[in-house]
Design a protein around this motif. Sequence first.
Motif: not given
Length: 111
Positions: A38-42
């Motif tokens: 999720a942090s990579r996507i955001s």
Amino acid sequence: MLRTLDKRIYLMLMTALTISGFIVICTLGQSIHRQKVASRISVSAPEPAPVCEVREYNGRIGLFKGDSSVPYRVIDYNVALMPEFDREQLRAGVVMETEDELRRFIEDIAT
């Protein structure tokens, strides 16, 4: 006989604790993995550019793209007929993030 019953209970408790520990460790691992994804996507997902800005233009409602001073579309609705709060918002400019939001805004004005 009591001793074999105690052994069974002990082995059953140890098995239950082992299985429970395994489930907890797997769940924590999956949670950490989801947070990393999720942090990579955001971080990698760019902010969507606003569709347009709605402002007052010569007493009517103008739809502006980018920093343009000339609207690409003018809605023939007299701004003077709107409530004071709405007129103030239009003077400041209202940013529409999506086409759907813009469509709903136009429908609300038309009714």
